[in-house]
Scaffold this motif. Sequence first.
Motif, PDB file in Angstrom:
ATOM      1  N   ARG A 253      30.930  31.475  32.164  1.00  0.00           N
ATOM      2  CA  ARG A 253      31.612  32.762  32.019  1.00  0.00           C
ATOM      3  C   ARG A 253      32.662  32.664  30.918  1.00  0.00           C
ATOM      4  O   ARG A 253      33.292  31.629  30.740  1.00  0.00           O
ATOM      5  CB  ARG A 253      32.261  33.176  33.336  1.00  0.00           C
ATOM      6  CG  ARG A 253      31.285  33.387  34.478  1.00  0.00           C
ATOM      7  CD  ARG A 253      31.991  33.816  35.755  1.00  0.00           C
ATOM      8  NE  ARG A 253      32.962  32.832  36.209  1.00  0.00           N
ATOM      9  CZ  ARG A 253      33.738  32.993  37.282  1.00  0.00           C
ATOM     10  NH1 ARG A 253      33.662  34.105  38.005  1.00  0.00           N
ATOM     11  NH2 ARG A 253      34.592  32.048  37.634  1.00  0.00           N
TER      12      ARG A 253
ATOM     13  N   GLU B 206      30.482  38.055  32.265  1.00  0.00           N
ATOM     14  CA  GLU B 206      29.569  37.296  33.114  1.00  0.00           C
ATOM     15  C   GLU B 206      28.164  37.355  32.516  1.00  0.00           C
ATOM     16  O   GLU B 206      27.499  38.403  32.567  1.00  0.00           O
ATOM     17  CB  GLU B 206      29.576  37.882  34.524  1.00  0.00           C
ATOM     18  CG  GLU B 206      28.516  37.337  35.457  1.00  0.00           C
ATOM     19  CD  GLU B 206      28.595  35.836  35.615  1.00  0.00           C
ATOM     20  OE1 GLU B 206      27.809  35.133  34.934  1.00  0.00           O
ATOM     21  OE2 GLU B 206      29.431  35.381  36.403  1.00  0.00           O
TER      22      GLU B 206
ATOM     23  N   LYS C  61      25.310  36.237  33.459  1.00  0.00           N
ATOM     24  CA  LYS C  61      24.200  36.484  34.388  1.00  0.00           C
ATOM     25  C   LYS C  61      24.015  37.967  34.661  1.00  0.00           C
ATOM     26  O   LYS C  61      22.892  38.457  34.774  1.00  0.00           O
ATOM     27  CB  LYS C  61      24.445  35.730  35.690  1.00  0.00           C
ATOM     28  CG  LYS C  61      24.354  34.217  35.548  1.00  0.00           C
ATOM     29  CD  LYS C  61      24.603  33.527  36.886  1.00  0.00           C
ATOM     30  CE  LYS C  61      24.523  32.012  36.734  1.00  0.00           C
ATOM     31  NZ  LYS C  61      24.810  31.312  38.016  1.00  0.00           N
ATOM     32  N   THR C  62      25.112  38.692  34.775  1.00  0.00           N
ATOM     33  CA  THR C  62      25.031  40.125  35.079  1.00  0.00           C
ATOM     34  C   THR C  62      25.208  41.004  33.850  1.00  0.00           C
ATOM     35  O   THR C  62      24.995  42.223  33.929  1.00  0.00           O
ATOM     36  CB  THR C  62      26.108  40.499  36.113  1.00  0.00           C
ATOM     37  OG1 THR C  62      27.407  40.261  35.541  1.00  0.00           O
ATOM     38  CG2 THR C  62      25.946  39.678  37.381  1.00  0.00           C
ATOM     39  N   LYS C  63      25.622  40.394  32.746  1.00  0.00           N
ATOM     40  CA  LYS C  63      25.902  41.124  31.502  1.00  0.00           C
ATOM     41  C   LYS C  63      27.039  42.129  31.676  1.00  0.00           C
ATOM     42  O   LYS C  63      27.115  43.131  30.964  1.00  0.00           O
ATOM     43  CB  LYS C  63      24.650  41.864  30.991  1.00  0.00           C
ATOM     44  CG  LYS C  63      23.386  41.051  30.945  1.00  0.00           C
ATOM     45  CD  LYS C  63      23.462  39.895  29.976  1.00  0.00           C
ATOM     46  CE  LYS C  63      22.142  39.154  29.881  1.00  0.00           C
ATOM     47  NZ  LYS C  63      22.240  37.940  29.045  1.00  0.00           N
ATOM     48  N   GLU C  64      27.953  41.863  32.603  1.00  0.00           N
ATOM     49  CA  GLU C  64      29.041  42.783  32.883  1.00  0.00           C
ATOM     50  C   GLU C  64      30.376  42.221  32.418  1.00  0.00           C
ATOM     51  O   GLU C  64      30.582  41.001  32.409  1.00  0.00           O
ATOM     52  CB  GLU C  64      29.104  43.081  34.392  1.00  0.00           C
ATOM     53  CG  GLU C  64      27.910  43.859  34.927  1.00  0.00           C
ATOM     54  CD  GLU C  64      28.043  44.155  36.409  1.00  0.00           C
ATOM     55  OE1 GLU C  64      28.974  43.609  37.045  1.00  0.00           O
ATOM     56  OE2 GLU C  64      27.217  44.927  36.935  1.00  0.00           O
TER      57      GLU C  64
ATOM     58  N   THR D 249      34.683  42.544  33.049  1.00  0.00           N
ATOM     59  CA  THR D 249      35.698  42.946  34.015  1.00  0.00           C
ATOM     60  C   THR D 249      37.063  42.839  33.358  1.00  0.00           C
ATOM     61  O   THR D 249      37.398  41.796  32.794  1.00  0.00           O
ATOM     62  CB  THR D 249      35.672  42.040  35.263  1.00  0.00           C
ATOM     63  OG1 THR D 249      34.369  42.076  35.847  1.00  0.00           O
ATOM     64  CG2 THR D 249      36.703  42.489  36.291  1.00  0.00           C
TER      65      THR D 249
END
Length: 726
Positions: free
Chosen positions: A367, A408, A410-413, A415
């Motif tokens: 990350r 992140e 893995k989620t392509k998000e 925060t």
Amino acid sequence: MVSKRILHGAIVTALAAILAVVLAGLSGAQTRSSAVRVGNADIGGVVTSSKGPEAGVWVIAETTELPTKFVKIVVTDDMGRYLVPDLPKANYNLWVRGYGLVDSPKAQAMPGKTLNLKAVLAPDKRAAAQYYPAQYWFALLQVPPKSDFPGTGPSGNGISPNEKSQGQWIRDIVNTDGCTGCHQMGDKATREIPQSILSKTKDSKAAWDLRIRAGQAGAGMSARFDQVGRQRALAMYADWSDRIAHGELPDAAPSRPQGRERNVVITMWDWADPKAYLHDAIASDKRNPTVNPNGPIYGGLEESADYLSVLDPVRNATSEIKLRVRDPETPSSADTKPFAPSPYWGDEVIWNSKTTVHSFSMDQQGRVWAAARVRKHQSPAWCKARSDNPSAKLFPINYGDRGLELYEPKTKETTTIDTCFTWGHVNFDDHDVLWSSFGPAGVEGWFDTRVWNKTHDEKKAQGWSAFVLDYNGNGKRDAYTEPNQPADPTKDKRINVSYYGVAPAPDGSVWGSVMGMPGALVRFIPGSHPPETALAEYYEVPWNNLKAPVQGYSPRGMDVDSKGVVWTVLSSGHYASFDRSKCKGPLNGPTAATGQQCPEGWTLYAFPGPNYKGAVENGSGDSAYYNFVDRFDMLGAGKDIPLATGNLSEGLLVLVNGKFLTLRVPYPMGYYAKGLDGRIDDPNGGWKGKGIYTPISTRAPFHMEGGKGTTSKLIKFQLRPNPLAD
């Protein structure tokens, strides 16, 4: 009967024939041994000129047939041989560049081919000097003599009375904390004044007055000249560019790469866009560089744009990750209009970032934790006085700029995370706590990612503390006096410093660099409950210190090696180390509060290359913005090797046993870097399985060779065992 004379002649003839056969065999073996073995993914051959084989020159292979422009650069060995290894399948243009040469004609080849190249000798010194690093041109700058300081103001010598020494002048308006903190000086774009500016001004001094106002950074540049003495600074730069315009050439010539410098392999990719500039890049977890093997490399664009530039080094492809802010009213760099028209972009606003991503860390999960602005300047109420936050109760914070933005993969998000304090550089300790730099003044902050992982509560995960010296010398933190109060021998003392660079040390302390004149390193010891137990130690760079053998000033970047030795780059043209274990005097109490208590802990190494004219309070004319300790031998020069960005020598500076290797990036001219990182893709892959990464970080990528339209680059450095290793 055969006479002795005839017999002797026959023997001589036979021996001569045998010797000829032996010599021919040796010659053939030597020829075969000098041949370059070219693999299916390589291009190799021999570089010669009219003088014969050309040793220590660069061979550049470039293609635009991949998803992004791709370049590999190697250096010839002592027989003029070269090997460009591991090339993706494509057609390549290859040419020769080197000191004493002008660029050779480009030749085409595909991997697997042998290609001999013909170097072209420079017809004269002027032609040769066009390929010198920027430092050799910037060293023609005539700085004011030591006798002119302190300055006597506008009615005196034109230097501000605030400028107390020649060293401070160099720091404030010449080196890393001055002009070269944002872009290169000495390159063609800065040593020559654009015609669009010259045509509007009466002389070169007026031209410099106009050019330092240009673009969105113009107000800041102009203010810096006012700070030191505008007219004197303008005259200094005008004199420099005038002498170059009238034909003055560098006094010194650079040496061609020697020894291990010839073993370098440089790989380069285009990324971002022509209006954006890079600040930093991240490839792996600094604590464990096997994280994210062969994975994407992320770049932050600071003031220029709201996305992460991403390179896939396997596919040689780039992409973008859009960034967001929490508050739609977050300020933007687009709010700052050009102070004067840019010679490249006119009145166009080319920077439009709200997030202003500065630097990164990567964790064990891959990350990305980025220092990013997510809201307006004013801190939330829970950061301020009368809050129940443990840190705010002891030291409230009213204002802070950058928080954090987490990506992140893995989620392509992404925060957004709000923090009361400001983030610049971001570094993990061994307990997954992120440590910050940039303040606000007097504050060191941290963010516990383990707490965040469990709770996703940004308030619980963060904390901060004041910097408090153990002035009374009792080994613990007590009530303290404020920076503007007289010292009290019964109390501790707070200092109003802020970190620029930051790095946790193996012993659990956290070191940071403090900019200024002379500047300092500060050691932060968290204790059992940091908001109320943390103590600090303060060590100034030796300056006007008769006990110190070498004087320096103004640290910028910094890092800590595996033995706890701190390394920092100085605006005085030095690479400096500080070893606290060498200190002989007390490290707490009133004496330690001076910052001059341990000159014996400092070692300074002058950067290579020429110095400015008249400079006596400076080690070198090179400018290093940041540095990195290669603890895991990711470059190939050894473990715990200090690296620095040589932004005027245009290469990576590598300090091995007290001596520098310069791994120059010869193309495009204009290499200028800030952040450094490294990665091990394959622990068993030898030199091919690892490397050091730096982005080209100049705020003006359009200053580089190629001009307007040139994008920032990501560069990978590797050292192989020899110049022909495959």
